[in-house]
Design a protein around this motif. Structure first.
Motif: not given
Length: 422
Positions: A303-304, A308
């Motif tokens: 997610r980092q 994304l």
């Protein structure tokens, strides 16, 4: 010779008995081995009556001998002793009974018994009955356990109590037999066949407490050993104590040192299994927790990532690239079309310059003979031929009135050929 008889001329009983006695009397003296099942010494009689039983089968024979022959055996004979009798088969006609009149009795000593057991052991080993590959694994949790042991014996109590203490739900199919003496093997064999044929029995235990070598002889009997080797159901041998080692231990699928050890080997301990299940559950929870933690860290790392965090940036970049590639493709195609158009124009001009129509437009014509082919010389036509003359625009038909060949050409033509500039 066979006795002749019919319904009209039957043979009397006495004649049959006398004939049988005559046949048996011709057998001669023999040596026979067995186990004493019964000793009958009648007071005041010089005769002793013995019952000699086969150790491996329910077969016995009557032995009659003089008291002096019986009492000459050292040590004194007792029921259950293994003996060798030398005697002559005899048939007593009045009672139609068969017996052997013993003339000499020898008690089989311990050393001879052990030597015979070693010979039997070597014979069975050579046949492969002790091969570990023949042994069947014991079931983890048998539904029903077959038990062959003496009635109300300590071995039976040890197996049942220890097995139920370890796994209360275990079921037993108990068959009580003699476990020593001449009746042991004849009773164990059918019991073993019965349990082996029972589909509910998953494992069979043959159990007996300790004893002397003579007491444990039935469990080294060849017939019993072969029967155990042919069983489809796994067999556990639990005979005597740790030092005792009958041949049954070698052919059985598992050898237990004692009947108590057999119970421990056949059924699992419910407390130990519950502890093992609890430990497996704890290990499973720890493994699942580690997997979840690792996957959560991986998800957070994903997610980092920029792709994304701002997914449209990648799409915008790809859009710019696509527009640039489209522009370059269109420019390249345009240049190619322009070059192709120029090449086509040049080619068309060359084709037109070489075309017969271009020649006709410069004032020339094409003369076709009546056959349709182009006329290249005067020699190809004759007077009277109708020639087809085609111009750049239109055509005419002309009849040949006179033909001038190259050798008789007119002076005008000749001068023209010699002076093409004029």
């Amino acid at each position: 010779m066979a006795m002749q008889s019919s319904a009209e001329e039957p043979i009397p009983v006495r004649a049959v008995s006398e004939a049988v006695a005559g046949w048996i009397s011709r057998l001669g003296a023999i040596w026979v081995e067995g186990q004493l099942a019964q000793i009958n010494k009648r007071p005041g009689s010089q005769m002793v009556y013995l019952v000699l039983r086969d150790p491996s089968a329910d077969v016995s024979v009557q032995i009659t001998t003089f008291r002096r022959v019986f009492e000459a055996v050292v040590p004194p004979l007792t029921e259950g002793a293994r003996v060798i009798v030398y005697g002559k088969p005899d048939f007593y006609v009045p009672r139609s009974s068969f017996s052997i009149r013993g003339e000499e009795i020898r008690q089989v000593g311990l050393g001879e018994l052990l030597a015979r057991l070693e010979m039997l052991k070597a014979k069975l080993k050579a046949e492969g009955l002790f091969d570990p590959r023949r042994k069947k694994p014991l079931p983890f949790l048998p539904h029903c356990v077959g038990l062959i042991t003496g009635r109300a014996s300590a071995a039976e109590r040890d197996v049942l109590e220890n097995a139920k203490r370890r796994w209360p739900g275990v079921q037993f199919r108990v068959v009580n037999t003699d476990v020593q003496g001449p009746k042991a093997v004849p009773q164990i064999l059918p019991a073993l066949a019965q349990l082996d044929a029972d589909p509910e029995v998953d494992v069979i235990i043959i159990a007996r407490g300790g004893g002397s070598v003579e007491d444990l002889l039935p469990f080294s009997d060849e017939a019993l050993i072969r029967a155990v080797g042919e069983c489809e159901t796994p067999v556990v041998s639990a005979i005597g104590h740790e030092p005792d080692s009958p041949i049954l231990d070698l052919v059985a699928d598992f050898r237990a040192s004692t009947p108590t050890d057999a119970a421990k080997r056949v059924v699992p301990d419910v407390a130990e299994e519950m502890d093992r299940v609890a430990e497996l559950r704890r290990n499973a929870w720890r493994s699942v927790a580690r997997i979840l933690e690792r996957e959560a860290m991986g998800l957070a790392s994903f997610r980092q990532r920029p792709v994304l965090a701002s997914p449209y940036s990648m799409i915008d970049g790809r859009r710019n690239d696509l527009e640039e590639l489209t522009r370059r493709a269109r420019s390249s195609v345009g240049h190619r079309l322009d070059r192709a158009s120029d090449d086509l124009g040049h080619t068309l001009a060359r084709v037109r310059a070489l075309s017969p129509m271009a020649t006709l437009e410069r004032g020339y014509s094409i003369v076709l003979a009546p056959s349709g082919h182009a006329v290249r010389s005067a020699e190809e036509v004759s007077e009277g031929d109708v020639l087809d003359i085609r111009f750049a625009s239109g055509r005419v038909d002309a009849a040949v009135s006179e033909v001038f060949r190259a050798d008789d050409a007119s002076p005008d033509i000749a001068s023209t050929e010699e002076s093409p500039s004029e």
